[in-house]
Motif scaffolding. Structure first.
Motif, PDB file in Angstrom:
ATOM      1  N   HIS A  21       0.876  -1.185   0.000  1.00 48.04           N
ATOM      2  CA  HIS A  21       0.000   0.000   0.000  1.00 48.04           C
ATOM      3  C   HIS A  21       0.906   1.226   0.000  1.00 48.04           C
ATOM      4  O   HIS A  21       1.471   1.597   1.035  1.00 48.04           O
ATOM      5  CB  HIS A  21      -0.906   0.019   1.237  1.00 48.04           C
ATOM      6  CG  HIS A  21      -1.935   1.111   1.209  1.00 48.04           C
ATOM      7  ND1 HIS A  21      -3.283   0.858   1.385  1.00 48.04           N
ATOM      8  CD2 HIS A  21      -1.835   2.447   1.018  1.00 48.04           C
ATOM      9  CE1 HIS A  21      -3.950   1.996   1.308  1.00 48.04           C
ATOM     10  NE2 HIS A  21      -3.089   2.986   1.097  1.00 48.04           N
ATOM     11  N   HIS A  23       1.607   5.306  -1.761  1.00 51.11           N
ATOM     12  CA  HIS A  23       1.212   6.441  -2.602  1.00 51.11           C
ATOM     13  C   HIS A  23       2.474   7.093  -3.173  1.00 51.11           C
ATOM     14  O   HIS A  23       3.221   7.735  -2.436  1.00 51.11           O
ATOM     15  CB  HIS A  23       0.435   7.478  -1.779  1.00 51.11           C
ATOM     16  CG  HIS A  23      -0.829   6.936  -1.172  1.00 51.11           C
ATOM     17  ND1 HIS A  23      -2.046   6.986  -1.804  1.00 51.11           N
ATOM     18  CD2 HIS A  23      -1.052   6.305   0.002  1.00 51.11           C
ATOM     19  CE1 HIS A  23      -2.976   6.416  -1.040  1.00 51.11           C
ATOM     20  NE2 HIS A  23      -2.397   6.004   0.067  1.00 51.11           N
ATOM     21  N   ARG A  25       2.254   9.277  -5.734  1.00 55.44           N
ATOM     22  CA  ARG A  25       1.807  10.513  -6.391  1.00 55.44           C
ATOM     23  C   ARG A  25       2.216  10.467  -7.868  1.00 55.44           C
ATOM     24  O   ARG A  25       2.501   9.425  -8.400  1.00 55.44           O
ATOM     25  CB  ARG A  25       2.357  11.765  -5.693  1.00 55.44           C
ATOM     26  CG  ARG A  25       2.139  11.805  -4.176  1.00 55.44           C
ATOM     27  CD  ARG A  25       0.708  11.575  -3.766  1.00 55.44           C
ATOM     28  NE  ARG A  25       0.529  11.787  -2.324  1.00 55.44           N
ATOM     29  CZ  ARG A  25      -0.541  11.406  -1.665  1.00 55.44           C
ATOM     30  NH1 ARG A  25      -1.520  10.756  -2.260  1.00 55.44           N
ATOM     31  NH2 ARG A  25      -0.650  11.649  -0.383  1.00 55.44           N
ATOM     32  N   THR A 117     -11.357  10.038   2.536  1.00 57.20           N
ATOM     33  CA  THR A 117      -9.939  10.377   2.737  1.00 57.20           C
ATOM     34  C   THR A 117      -9.422  11.228   1.591  1.00 57.20           C
ATOM     35  O   THR A 117     -10.211  11.696   0.746  1.00 57.20           O
ATOM     36  CB  THR A 117      -9.109   9.077   2.890  1.00 57.20           C
ATOM     37  OG1 THR A 117      -7.764   9.412   3.255  1.00 57.20           O
ATOM     38  CG2 THR A 117      -9.093   8.248   1.607  1.00 57.20           C
ATOM     39  N   THR A 118      -8.108  11.411   1.526  1.00 61.18           N
ATOM     40  CA  THR A 118      -7.484  12.235   0.494  1.00 61.18           C
ATOM     41  C   THR A 118      -7.840  11.733  -0.910  1.00 61.18           C
ATOM     42  O   THR A 118      -7.709  10.540  -1.194  1.00 61.18           O
ATOM     43  CB  THR A 118      -5.944  12.178   0.664  1.00 61.18           C
ATOM     44  OG1 THR A 118      -5.629  12.471   2.018  1.00 61.18           O
ATOM     45  CG2 THR A 118      -5.258  13.165  -0.254  1.00 61.18           C
ATOM     46  N   HIS A 185      -4.817  -0.815   5.611  1.00 58.85           N
ATOM     47  CA  HIS A 185      -4.353  -0.086   6.797  1.00 58.85           C
ATOM     48  C   HIS A 185      -5.346  -0.175   7.962  1.00 58.85           C
ATOM     49  O   HIS A 185      -5.899   0.834   8.379  1.00 58.85           O
ATOM     50  CB  HIS A 185      -3.998   1.365   6.481  1.00 58.85           C
ATOM     51  CG  HIS A 185      -4.968   2.093   5.573  1.00 58.85           C
ATOM     52  ND1 HIS A 185      -6.327   2.101   5.764  1.00 58.85           N
ATOM     53  CD2 HIS A 185      -4.748   2.844   4.468  1.00 58.85           C
ATOM     54  CE1 HIS A 185      -6.902   2.829   4.827  1.00 58.85           C
ATOM     55  NE2 HIS A 185      -5.955   3.285   4.022  1.00 58.85           N
ATOM     56  N   CYS A 229      -3.244  11.093   9.833  1.00 55.91           N
ATOM     57  CA  CYS A 229      -3.526  10.293   8.645  1.00 55.91           C
ATOM     58  C   CYS A 229      -4.910   9.688   8.834  1.00 55.91           C
ATOM     59  O   CYS A 229      -5.484   9.754   9.919  1.00 55.91           O
ATOM     60  CB  CYS A 229      -2.480   9.190   8.475  1.00 55.91           C
ATOM     61  SG  CYS A 229      -2.505   8.011   9.824  1.00 55.91           S
ATOM     62  N   ASP A 257       1.230   2.646   3.513  1.00 53.04           N
ATOM     63  CA  ASP A 257       0.386   3.828   3.308  1.00 53.04           C
ATOM     64  C   ASP A 257       1.246   5.093   3.306  1.00 53.04           C
ATOM     65  O   ASP A 257       0.795   6.155   3.720  1.00 53.04           O
ATOM     66  CB  ASP A 257      -0.716   3.912   4.367  1.00 53.04           C
ATOM     67  CG  ASP A 257      -1.794   4.925   4.013  1.00 53.04           C
ATOM     68  OD1 ASP A 257      -1.875   5.324   2.838  1.00 53.04           O
ATOM     69  OD2 ASP A 257      -2.550   5.322   4.922  1.00 53.04           O
ATOM     70  N   ALA A 259       2.407   8.321   2.313  1.00 49.13           N
ATOM     71  CA  ALA A 259       1.543   9.260   1.584  1.00 49.13           C
ATOM     72  C   ALA A 259       2.083  10.670   1.716  1.00 49.13           C
ATOM     73  O   ALA A 259       1.667  11.428   2.589  1.00 49.13           O
ATOM     74  CB  ALA A 259       0.110   9.169   2.126  1.00 49.13           C
ATOM     75  N   HIS A 261       2.850  14.580   1.299  1.00 55.59           N
ATOM     76  CA  HIS A 261       2.138  15.814   0.963  1.00 55.59           C
ATOM     77  C   HIS A 261       3.132  16.963   1.028  1.00 55.59           C
ATOM     78  O   HIS A 261       4.197  16.837   1.628  1.00 55.59           O
ATOM     79  CB  HIS A 261       1.004  16.077   1.963  1.00 55.59           C
ATOM     80  CG  HIS A 261      -0.134  15.114   1.845  1.00 55.59           C
ATOM     81  ND1 HIS A 261      -1.149  15.271   0.942  1.00 55.59           N
ATOM     82  CD2 HIS A 261      -0.399  13.970   2.511  1.00 55.59           C
ATOM     83  CE1 HIS A 261      -2.003  14.259   1.057  1.00 55.59           C
ATOM     84  NE2 HIS A 261      -1.572  13.453   2.005  1.00 55.59           N
ATOM     85  N   ALA A 273      -4.483  14.781   5.411  1.00 53.93           N
ATOM     86  CA  ALA A 273      -4.175  13.473   6.005  1.00 53.93           C
ATOM     87  C   ALA A 273      -3.150  12.716   5.179  1.00 53.93           C
ATOM     88  O   ALA A 273      -3.231  12.683   3.953  1.00 53.93           O
ATOM     89  CB  ALA A 273      -5.463  12.654   6.103  1.00 53.93           C
TER      90      ALA A 273
END
Ligand SMILES: NC(=O)N[C@@H](CC(=O)O)C(=O)O
Length: 385
Positions: A21, A23, A25, A117-118, A185, A229, A257, A259, A261, A273
């Protein structure tokens, strides 16, 4: 095995970890996120919540190409494999699922309840509408990945996961009992118990940060946006249950997860998050497992169980974790693509575990990719939300 407080470093040799899992982007961030992921992981299940989301096989394959272009040339051929996913919407058709399966690169479809979520605005609003797609996935053996949180605003934020596993998840499995499902998650004892008791077609990922932290981390000494998160950190009893299933139960495996930002999006009056942990998630897992004297279970959790559930062969290659000091400094830094250092304002010291690869310098990842990259801050962009 030596324990905490022992003077001599402990070396733990494990198969190359996978992350089920993650991200990454999209551009322009892949230049930073891909090398970090490739330094840490062998197979990477890439989440589809881009803007716009990855809803078609064609989009997933194009995204895969963009990711592979950013792979450092030092990474040996085939040593890093992005496994692609589709973003499930009310409009996803059985034909799209069949095309995804035929591509050979799409392994799963991600269910985000709309608004949970996001980048979940395009997610599922009506479960009846996704039943044809789920039936096709059940038939073809494509996995359903579930962000399990209620979007009912009358449900307390700390109870949204538990609510989902009491109502929505049982309904989905009642309708499609042979669907292979990964509960993504999981953060609560209730969700962990649900997965334990479900059939062998149901498994779950757990993040490193949920193994290390309870919800107090969000408010320690003031509000701490880098620990925010979704699903949100839960109680200490929940964390203890996650740790117990992570060490003991073959149905649970690592999904970081991770992630990232932008700084602006995290350190804001309305911070978003997601925690960036790609660069240190395996070390955090080792610290958490060491706290219950179960380093012997690290390899199962980070390198074996996920691949087994996905029907993949065991990873190639090994990683040596050198565990020098423990327990005092479990930290998560979600914004800056750099290894947290003790002198970073607002971040407790970390980095006391070093990654050592056979034949490589302690601070190098696969093929010399620097793990402790100097400050590489993400640029502010509306693309990262
Ligand atoms: N975990 C998070 O808090 N955020 C993730 C989305 C998700 O997996 O929920 C993100 O994409 O930023």
């Amino acid at each position: 095995m030596a324990g905490a407080g022992d003077a001599a470093p402990v070396q733990l040799d494990i198969l190359q970890p996978d992350d089920f899992h993650h991200h990454l982007r999209d551009e322009p961030y892949l230049e930073h996120t891909v090398p970090h992921a490739a330094a840490a992981f062998s197979r990477l299940l890439v989440m589809p919540n881009l803007v716009p989301p990855v809803t078609t096989t064609a989009a997933a394959l194009a995204y895969r190409e963009r990711i592979l272009k950013r792979l450092p040339k030092e990474v040996p051929e085939g040593a890093f494999v992005p496994l692609m996913t589709l973003y499930l919407t009310d409009k996803t058709t059985p034909e799209e699922i069949a095309e995804a399966k035929a591509s050979g690169h799409v392994y799963a479809v991600k269910l985000y309840p709309a608004g949970a979520t996001t980048n979940s605005d395009f997610g599922v609003t009506d479960y009846e509408l996704i039943m044809p797609a789920l039936a096709k996935m059940e038939e073809l053996g494509i996995l359903l990945l579930v962000h399990g949180e209620s979007t009912d605003q009358s449900v307390d934020i700390f109870e949204r996961e538990q609510s989902f596993y009491q109502t929505t998840m049982p309904m989905i499995l009642e309708r499609r009992p042979n669907l292979r499902v990964v509960c993504e998650h999981v953060t609560s004892a209730a969700a962990a118990c649900f997965v334990e008791q479900a059939g062998p077609n149901v498994a779950a990922t757990i993040t490193a940060h949920h193994l290390c932290h309870n919800r107090n981390a969000l408010f320690k000494g003031g509000i701490q946006p880098h620990y925010y998160c979704l699903p949100i950190l839960k109680t200490e009893a929940d964390r203890q249950k996650l740790l117990q299933v992570a060490v003991d139960c073959p149905k649970f495996f690592l999904g970081t997860d991770s992630a990232p930002h932008t700084v602006e999006r995290k350190e804001s009056s309305c911070g978003c998050a997601g925690c960036f942990t790609a660069h240190m998630a395996v070390e955090l897992v080792a610290e958490a497992f060491q706290s219950v004297r179960r380093l012997d279970a690290v390899e199962d959790f980070v390198s074996r169980r996920g691949a087994a559930f996905y029907g993949l062969p065991p990873a190639q290659g090994t990683r040596s974790l050198v565990l020098e000091e423990f327990a005092s400094c479990l930290s998560v830094l979600s914004v800056r693509l750099q290894r947290p250092a003790p002198d970073l304002p607002g971040v407790e010291g970390a980095g006391k575990l070093r990654i050592r690869r056979p034949g490589g310098a302690p601070s190098e990842g696969r093929g010399g990719v620097p793990v402790e990259a100097e400050t590489q801050e993400l640029d502010a962009s509306e693309a990262l939300r």
